[in-house]
Design a protein around this motif. Structure first.
Motif: not given
Ligand code: GDP
Ligand code: MN
Length: 361
Positions: A219, A223, A227, A232-233, A247, A269, A271
Motif C-alpha cells: 500500500q 492508499e 482505507e 475503496s482506493y 465500484a 469509490d 461508497g
C-alpha cells in the motif's frame, strides 16, 4: 510482490538460516553510527529490486575507513534504472563455495519445486542453459510440512548432511509465507559455517491478506489514508483524478477516460450514502496526488444526496479543475450550489470525461 534483500534476509533469519551481520542504511550518516558492529571489511549492497547487481556496480566491498565515503558514492548511483535509496551494509564473508538453492512454484506439476546447483552466485538461467545437468530438481507435495529425507538426498547428494537443514528451512519459508519464489543465490560456505549471502523472496499477492508484512508494503501512504476513511482506493499512473460512487460507476468512468485517450490517476469509490465530509476528504485525497491535473467526479445520487456532494466539493477547496457529473436526488440543489463557482457541470459522464481529457491535452 518482490521483497528487498534485507526483508527477505530478516525472514530467513527468523527461520534459523544464518545471514551475515548487517544493517540497513538510508544515508551515509546511518552507516557512520553503526560502524561499530563490523569487525573487518564490509559489503555495501544496493537495495534495488533487480538481480545482477554485482555486475551493475551495486555491490561494493570496502574497508571500514572508507566505508562511509563508499556508501555516499553508492547512494548517488542508479542500478539498472533504480535509484539507490537503501543500502544493506554487511560484514564481508570469507567465501569458500557458492551454491544455488531455491523453492518455486512448478506450474506443470502444480507443486513446490526445489532447485539446487553447486554452481551458485551466477544467474541460474545461464547455468540451466549451458549445463542443464548441473541443476538438480525435486518436487514436493504441498501437503508435506518438510522435504522428505530421500528427496533431500536426491537433491543434495553428498552435501545433504550439511545443507539439508537449510533446504528444509527455506521450504518452510516458502510454504508459510505464501511465496511463489524463495531463493538463496549464493548460499555460501565460510570458515564460520553456511550463510545466505543473497536472498530473494517473491510473495503471492493473492495471499497478502494473511501476510501482514506484505500488506503494509503493497500500500502507498495514500492508499492507507483512503482505507482509514473507508474508501475503496487504488493508485494508478495517469493524470486524471477519478471519484465515483459505487465500484461499477467508478470503473466505467476509468474505462471512458481510456476510451477518450486519457489516463486515470486513481480509482476512488466513496461508497454509498457519502455525506459532505466524506466527499471533502475524497476530493482532497485525490487532489493531493502530485500527478493529478484535473478531476472527474461522477456521482449518481440515490442514498447519496447531490447537494451534500456539492457542499463537500466546495469545502475541499482544491486548485485543480473538477468536471462534475451529478445526477439523481437533489440534483438541482447540488447544481445550484456549484453554479458560478468555477465548476463545470455535465449532464452525462460521457461529456464530463471528454472535457477532462480535452482540458489537459
Ligand atoms: P546479485 O548480483 O544482485 O545477485 O547480488 P549478490 O548478493 O548475489 O552478490 C553478487 C556476488 O557478490 C556474490 O555471488 C558473491 O560472489 C559476491 N559477494 C556478495 N557478498 C559477499 C561477501 O560478503 N563477501 C564476498 N567475498 N563476496 C560477496
Ligand atoms: Mn545473487
Amino acid at each position: 510482490m518482490r521483497l528487498q534483500e534485507y526483508e527477505a534476509k530478516e525472514i530467513l533469519k527468523g527461520y534459523g538460516i544464518p545471514v551475515p551481520t548487517g544493517v540497513v542504511i538510508r544515508n551515509p550518516a546511518d552507516l557512520k553510527s553503526h560502524l561499530g558492529i563490523f569487525e573487518d571489511k564490509l559489503v555495501l549492497k544496493a537495495q534495488v529490486p533487480v538481480g545482477g547487481r554485482g555486475k551493475a556496480g551495486g555491490i561494493v566491498v570496502t574497508g571500514k575507513e572508507e566505508a562511509v565515503a563508499r556508501a555516499e558514492g553508492l547512494f548517488g548511483k542508479e542500478i539498472r534504472g533504480f535509484p539507490v535509496r537503501e543500502i544493506l551494509a554487511e560484514e564481508r564473508l570469507d567465501i569458500g563455495k557458492e551454491y544455488y538453492l531455491s523453492v518455486a512454484v512448478d506450474r506443470s506439476s502444480r507443486q513446490p519445486l526445489v532447485l539446487f546447483a553447486e554452481a551458485g552466485g551466477v544467474e541460474i538461467e545461464a547455468v540451466a542453459r549451458e549445463r542443464p545437468e548441473a541443476v538438480r530438481r525435486i518436487t514436493v507435495s504441498p501437503l508435506l510440512p518438510e522435504i522428505p529425507p530421500f528427496a533431500l538426498r536426491d537433491l543434495l547428494g553428498g552435501l545433504a548432511k550439511d545443507l539439508a537443514p537449510v533446504a528444509n528451512r527455506l521450504y518452510r519459508v516458502f510454504r508459510e509465507k505464501d511465496a511463489i519464489l524463495a531463493e538463496i543465490n549464493p548460499l555460501v560456505t565460510t570458515p564460520k559455517g553456511i550463510f545466505a549471502a543473497d536472498a530473494k523472496i517473491i510473495l503471492d499477492e493473492s495471499a497478502l491478506a494473511r501476510q501482514k508484512l506484505g500488506k503494509g508494503r503493497a500500500q502507498s501512504d495514500r492508499e492507507r489514508e483512503a482505507e482509514a476513511h473507508g474508501f475503496s482506493y487504488v493508485d494508478l499512473d495517469g493524470d486524471i483524478g477519478v471519484i465515483g460512487n459505487g465500484a461499477g460507476l467508478t470503473m466505467a468512468t476509468i474505462d471512458l477516460i481510456a476510451l477518450y485517450g486519457g489516463k486515470a490517476a486513481n480509482f476512488l469509490d466513496v461508497g454509498g450514502g457519502a455525506d459532505r465530509e466524506r466527499v471533502k476528504h475524497a476530493v482532497r485525497l485525490v487532489a493531493g496526488l502530485p500527478s493529478v491535473k484535473v478531476i472527474v467526479l461522477n456521482i449518481l445520487g440515490g442514498i447519496t444526496r447531490c447537494d451534500e456532494v456539492a457542499m463537500g466539493i466546495l469545502e475541499a477547496g482544491i486548485p485543480q479543475k473538477v468536471m462534475v457529473r451529478l445526477a439523481g436526488v437533489n440534483e438541482d440543489a447540488g447544481r445550484a450550489l456549484l453554479a458560478g463557482k468555477g465548476y463545470t457541470m455535465f449532464e452525462t459522464m460521457d461529456e464530463a470525461v471528454a472535457e477532462a481529457v480535452e482540458a489537459i491535452r
